[in-house]
Design a protein around this motif. Structure first.
Motif, PDB file in Angstrom:
ATOM      1  N   UNK A  14       0.688  -1.238   0.004  1.00 21.62           N
ATOM      2  CA  UNK A  14       0.027  -0.035   0.100  1.00 21.62           C
ATOM      3  C   UNK A  14       0.763   0.953   0.155  1.00 21.62           C
ATOM      4  N   UNK A  15       1.997   1.243   0.688  1.00 20.43           N
ATOM      5  CA  UNK A  15       2.937   2.185   0.586  1.00 20.43           C
ATOM      6  C   UNK A  15       3.525   2.573  -0.838  1.00 20.43           C
ATOM      7  N   UNK A  16       3.700   1.669  -1.500  1.00 17.18           N
ATOM      8  CA  UNK A  16       4.234   1.526  -2.881  1.00 17.18           C
ATOM      9  C   UNK A  16       2.956   2.387  -3.844  1.00 17.18           C
ATOM     10  N   UNK A  17       1.769   1.767  -3.705  1.00 12.62           N
ATOM     11  CA  UNK A  17       0.696   2.380  -4.414  1.00 12.62           C
ATOM     12  C   UNK A  17       0.480   3.696  -4.025  1.00 12.62           C
ATOM     13  N   UNK A  18       0.623   4.388  -2.614  1.00  8.30           N
ATOM     14  CA  UNK A  18       0.272   5.413  -2.250  1.00  8.30           C
ATOM     15  C   UNK A  18       1.371   6.438  -2.957  1.00  8.30           C
ATOM     16  N   UNK A  19       2.610   6.208  -2.820  1.00  8.61           N
ATOM     17  CA  UNK A  19       3.582   6.867  -3.674  1.00  8.61           C
ATOM     18  C   UNK A  19       3.438   6.773  -5.233  1.00  8.61           C
ATOM     19  N   UNK A  20       3.159   5.856  -5.771  1.00  7.66           N
ATOM     20  CA  UNK A  20       2.946   5.530  -7.111  1.00  7.66           C
ATOM     21  C   UNK A  20       1.589   6.683  -7.744  1.00  7.66           C
ATOM     22  N   UNK A  21       0.795   6.554  -6.725  1.00  6.13           N
ATOM     23  CA  UNK A  21      -0.448   7.269  -7.159  1.00  6.13           C
ATOM     24  C   UNK A  21      -0.344   8.663  -7.092  1.00  6.13           C
ATOM     25  N   UNK A  22       0.537   9.311  -6.433  1.00  3.62           N
ATOM     26  CA  UNK A  22       0.906  10.778  -6.125  1.00  3.62           C
ATOM     27  C   UNK A  22       1.632  10.936  -7.509  1.00  3.62           C
ATOM     28  N   UNK A  23       2.442  10.148  -7.953  1.00  6.69           N
ATOM     29  CA  UNK A  23       3.495  10.210  -9.209  1.00  6.69           C
ATOM     30  C   UNK A  23       2.429  10.179 -10.353  1.00  6.69           C
ATOM     31  N   UNK A  24       1.447   9.318 -10.386  1.00  8.85           N
ATOM     32  CA  UNK A  24       0.699   9.116 -11.369  1.00  8.85           C
ATOM     33  C   UNK A  24      -0.048  10.294 -11.634  1.00  8.85           C
ATOM     34  N   UNK A  25      -0.732  11.111 -10.463  1.00 10.27           N
ATOM     35  CA  UNK A  25      -1.522  12.178 -10.717  1.00 10.27           C
ATOM     36  C   UNK A  25      -0.822  13.473 -11.203  1.00 10.27           C
ATOM     37  N   UNK A  26       0.263  13.615 -10.572  1.00 13.63           N
ATOM     38  CA  UNK A  26       1.266  14.733 -11.149  1.00 13.63           C
ATOM     39  C   UNK A  26       1.423  14.539 -12.821  1.00 13.63           C
ATOM     40  N   UNK A  27       1.759  13.398 -13.171  1.00 11.77           N
ATOM     41  CA  UNK A  27       2.286  13.061 -14.484  1.00 11.77           C
ATOM     42  C   UNK A  27       0.872  13.366 -15.376  1.00 11.77           C
ATOM     43  N   UNK A  28      -0.160  12.647 -14.747  1.00 11.70           N
ATOM     44  CA  UNK A  28      -1.419  13.124 -15.498  1.00 11.70           C
ATOM     45  C   UNK A  28      -1.916  14.408 -15.722  1.00 11.70           C
ATOM     46  N   UNK A  29      -1.549  15.272 -14.766  1.00 17.89           N
ATOM     47  CA  UNK A  29      -1.816  16.787 -14.808  1.00 17.89           C
ATOM     48  C   UNK A  29      -0.904  17.311 -15.850  1.00 17.89           C
ATOM     49  N   UNK A  30       0.187  17.089 -15.674  1.00 22.24           N
ATOM     50  CA  UNK A  30       1.409  17.636 -16.613  1.00 22.24           C
ATOM     51  C   UNK A  30       0.800  17.314 -17.997  1.00 22.24           C
ATOM     52  N   UNK A  31       0.430  16.320 -18.390  1.00 18.52           N
ATOM     53  CA  UNK A  31       0.340  15.852 -19.877  1.00 18.52           C
ATOM     54  C   UNK A  31      -1.041  16.267 -20.329  1.00 18.52           C
ATOM     55  N   UNK A  32      -1.917  17.032 -19.461  1.00 23.19           N
ATOM     56  CA  UNK A  32      -3.344  17.424 -20.221  1.00 23.19           C
ATOM     57  C   UNK A  32      -3.072  18.741 -20.694  1.00 23.19           C
ATOM     58  N   UNK A  33      -2.283  19.905 -20.190  1.00 22.61           N
ATOM     59  CA  UNK A  33      -2.338  20.877 -20.632  1.00 22.61           C
ATOM     60  C   UNK A  33      -3.353  21.669 -20.037  1.00 22.61           C
ATOM     61  N   UNK A  34      -3.592  23.125 -20.037  1.00 22.65           N
ATOM     62  CA  UNK A  34      -4.316  23.919 -19.635  1.00 22.65           C
ATOM     63  C   UNK A  34      -5.841  23.420 -19.826  1.00 22.65           C
ATOM     64  N   UNK A  35      -6.765  23.674 -18.861  1.00 16.96           N
ATOM     65  CA  UNK A  35      -6.659  24.355 -17.522  1.00 16.96           C
ATOM     66  C   UNK A  35      -6.176  23.481 -16.502  1.00 16.96           C
ATOM     67  N   UNK A  36      -5.983  22.276 -16.879  1.00 16.18           N
ATOM     68  CA  UNK A  36      -5.472  21.228 -15.893  1.00 16.18           C
ATOM     69  C   UNK A  36      -3.929  22.007 -15.211  1.00 16.18           C
ATOM     70  N   UNK A  37      -3.921  21.972 -13.816  1.00 14.75           N
ATOM     71  CA  UNK A  37      -2.661  22.162 -13.323  1.00 14.75           C
ATOM     72  C   UNK A  37      -2.579  23.660 -12.951  1.00 14.75           C
ATOM     73  N   UNK A  38      -3.600  24.634 -13.648  1.00 17.17           N
ATOM     74  CA  UNK A  38      -3.363  25.579 -13.240  1.00 17.17           C
ATOM     75  C   UNK A  38      -4.044  26.328 -12.005  1.00 17.17           C
ATOM     76  N   UNK A  39      -3.487  27.274 -11.239  1.00 19.37           N
ATOM     77  CA  UNK A  39      -4.328  27.693  -9.900  1.00 19.37           C
ATOM     78  C   UNK A  39      -5.813  27.808  -9.987  1.00 19.37           C
ATOM     79  N   UNK A  40      -6.363  28.089 -11.007  1.00 19.18           N
ATOM     80  CA  UNK A  40      -7.900  28.172 -11.056  1.00 19.18           C
ATOM     81  C   UNK A  40      -8.665  27.101 -11.491  1.00 19.18           C
ATOM     82  N   UNK A  41      -7.896  25.972 -11.809  1.00 22.38           N
ATOM     83  CA  UNK A  41      -8.584  24.815 -12.006  1.00 22.38           C
ATOM     84  C   UNK A  41      -8.906  24.069 -10.810  1.00 22.38           C
TER      85      UNK A  41
END
Length: 198
Positions: free
Chosen positions: A34-61
């Motif tokens: 579960x610790x491995x998944x917890x760390x992996x899920x954080x990396x996944x969400x960060x990578x997902x947001x990076x790949x989507x482009x605006x407005x994802x990842x912007x302060x107003x989103x």
């Protein structure tokens, strides 16, 4: 009343101790997962947001975490979950991680279409769905060892594909739910580790 022979009684005691130790080891290994998944899920969400482009990842989103049929939010807050039994917590965790692979596979399929060159994201999604399946199997094994029956089966119903923005938003919400359940399962298994020390 029949008195058990001393040797037989010792064997029963030894067998019980061995079973408890095996359960404790199984719980510890699952908690580590579960610790491995917890760390992996954080990396996944960060990578997902990076790949989507605006407005994802912007302060107003802002997109609230929305549950889906077969993939709910935890039924209670982390503090209130302390009042649940081990069986209730494990049943919820097992259901979530049994169904998460279908949702993550949907996100992977959509991202292959929307972001065909995002190979790191694709790999993380593929790895995550396999790890979720592994955790679900471990949870079910622990439940069987503890004599806990599975909870009611709820089929996974990933959302239908829609517009590009709708697919990106759904994927974002699924990745968020994955992170929520990864953190929740880590906390739930930590409680069991304390009860069944190796």
């Amino acid at each position: 009343m029949e008195v058990l022979p001393v040797d037989f009684a010792k064997r029963l005691s030894s067998s019980s101790s061995r079973s408890q130790q095996e359960l404790a080891i199984k719980i510890k290994k699952t908690h580590n997962l579960t610790i491995v998944l917890q760390n992996g899920s954080k990396r996944l969400l960060k990578e997902y947001i990076t790949c989507q482009g605006p407005p994802f990842g912007t302060p107003s989103f802002s997109a609230s975490i929305t549950p889906f049929p077969g993939l709910p939010l935890p039924s209670l807050s982390a503090k209130a979950r302390l009042d649940l039994s081990d069986a209730e917590r494990l049943q919820e965790d097992a259901l979530a991680f049994s169904n998460l692979p279908a949702f993550l596979t949907t996100v992977l399929r959509q991202q292959t279409l929307l972001n065909p060159t995002a190979t790191d994201l694709h790999q993380q999604l593929d790895t995550s769905q396999m790890q979720c399946l592994g955790l679900a199997n471990n949870l079910k094994s622990i439940m069987a060892s503890m004599g806990i029956m599975p909870g009611p089966a709820v089929p996974a119903e990933p959302p239908e594909e829609g517009s590009t923005f709708a697919m990106k938003t759904v994927g974002y919400q699924i990745c968020q739910l994955y992170q929520v359940w990864a953190s929740q399962s880590q906390e739930d298994l930590a409680l069991l580790v304390a009860k069944y020390p190796v």
